[in-house]
Design a protein around this motif. Structure first.
Motif, mmCIF file in Angstrom:
data_model
loop_
_atom_site.group_PDB
_atom_site.id
_atom_site.type_symbol
_atom_site.label_atom_id
_atom_site.label_comp_id
_atom_site.label_asym_id
_atom_site.label_seq_id
_atom_site.Cartn_x
_atom_site.Cartn_y
_atom_site.Cartn_z
ATOM 1 N N SER A 133 2.175 45.594 -22.156
ATOM 2 C CA SER A 133 2.957 45.576 -20.918
ATOM 3 C C SER A 133 2.271 46.396 -19.834
ATOM 4 N N GLU A 152 0.455 47.301 -16.584
ATOM 5 C CA GLU A 152 0.427 46.709 -15.246
ATOM 6 C C GLU A 152 -0.939 46.140 -14.912
ATOM 7 N N LYS A 195 -1.472 42.446 -15.770
ATOM 8 C CA LYS A 195 -0.542 41.468 -15.226
ATOM 9 C C LYS A 195 -0.889 41.137 -13.778
#
Length: 382
Positions: free
Chosen positions: A265, A267, A270
């Protein structure tokens, strides 16, 4: 070299020509004829020397043929290795001893001398096991090794055993003790793999020149299909984000873990981060949670049905596959490589990424809760 016949004072005249068997014309004075001395079928050294043409000669191995001629297998000749093409004229054909024979005898004598000079060899050979006296069962082997048609050494029953008289597989190794290393594979670099028995357990040990890990590779021909790395703290895939654990057609039944899976997850991993679109949440609002039982199970479950999730989003003009909610996997039939029998039929299976579903469910509930709060703040008039 064939077994040769020797005799003294055998020599005859000849007027034969060419490269073939040479005819004989009677013994020279004080000499004997071949026919009177040489047994039928015997091989001998011959010498042919030209009298009319003294530059022509030949040494070889011969026999007397049915016409009384000397057949010729040249060992040395004036015309070269293929023999001498004799011209017309008188020749002498004699039974002799060729230098080739003396060379062979010298080699044999040297060989015998070398064997005799090996310290302790005679004593060792004196105690050797007699040829043909090998009793396989007495030596802990099921069968003596024989060479098969392909030139490989195998046990003559197709099985080979070490430490046990009757093997139950192609290779059967039994240690003499309950705690013993049964198989060791290594190379000159010091890399080593061992299989060791320890009471009721077996251990596979990898002692490699890699201080922190041992790599286990699985290949199809020369192509690397899977790499598993065993470190001091974890068992991990050999490469990052490249291989799956299980398939849609070959699933794990249960996964036991002390804590949940950790999904990336970060950052930095992404892109296009933004607010969840309202039409996604509207479509999710049409999805119904259900109770069900699996066709091959007995217990009740609470969850979602993949095709229904897909249909709810399709009705809203959305693709649940693109959003990452639904999955559908297909596989071809599998066949036994030896018999060709089908062992797993072709098929397909739908699935859901429940972490995505839970995320969308939480976002939908937040939106609905925000709407209720806003309605309450207005006094509930709407």
């Amino acid at each position: 070299m064939p077994s040769l016949f020797f005799a003294d004072l055998v020599a005859e005249r000849s007027t034969g020509t060419g490269l073939g068997p040479i005819s004989l014309a009677g013994p020279l004075p004080g000499r004997r004829s071949f026919a009177d001395v040489v047994p039928a079928g015997a091989s001998f050294h011959y010498c042919i020397g030209g009298i009319t043409r003294t530059d022509q000669w030949e040494i070889g191995i011969g026999q007397i043929d049915a016409q009384g001629r000397v057949t010729r297998q040249p060992l040395a000749a004036s015309d070269g290795p293929g023999g001498t093409d004799f011209a017309p004229g008188v020749k002498m054909v004699a039974l002799t001893i060729a230098a080739d024979w003396f060379d062979a005898m010298q080699i044999a004598a040297n060989r015998q001398l070398a064997m005799a000079d090996i310290s302790g060899l005679s004593a060792a050979l004196a105690d050797k096991q007699p040829l043909g006296d090998y009793a396989a069962a007495d030596h802990g082997h099921a069968n003596a090794l024989v060479k098969n048609a392909a030139g490989h050494w195998v046990a003559n029953s197709g099985r080979f055993a070490m430490g046990i008289a009757v093997p139950v597989s192609a290779l059967h190794v039994r240690g003499a003790a309950t705690n013993e290393t049964l198989l060791t594979l290594d190379n000159a670099n010091g890399n080593r793999a061992q299989m060791t028995s320890f009471n009721d357990d077996f251990y596979f040990d990898f002692n490699l020149n890699k201080a922190t890990r041992a790599n286990i590779h699985f290949r199809s021909a020369s192509t690397l299909t899977w790499e598993l790395a065993v470190t001091t703290t974890a068992v991990r895939a050999g490469s990052d984000n490249a291989k799956s654990l299980g398939l849609a057609s070959h699933r794990w039944s249960v996964i036991y873990a002390a804590s949940g899976a950790i999904a990336t997850s970060d950052e930095r991993a992404k892109a296009d981060i933004g607010v969840i679109p309202e039409n996604w949440l509207d479509a999710w609002g049409q999805v119904q949670w259900s109770r069900f039982r699996f066709t091959d199970g007995a217990r009740w479950h609470v969850g979602l049905v993949a095709q229904r999730v897909h249909r709810a989003f399709a009705d809203a003009g959305l693709d649940a596959f693109e959003i990452g909610l639904c999955c559908r996997d297909e596989w071809a039939a599998e066949h036994d490589p030896e018999t060709g029998a089908e062992i797993n039929p072709a098929g397909d299976r739908w699935g859901l990424r429940y972490d995505e579903c839970f995320g969308l469910e939480a976002a939908w509930q937040r939106r609905e809760l925000d709407r209720l709060r806003a309605l309450i703040a207005k006094g509930g008039s709407d």
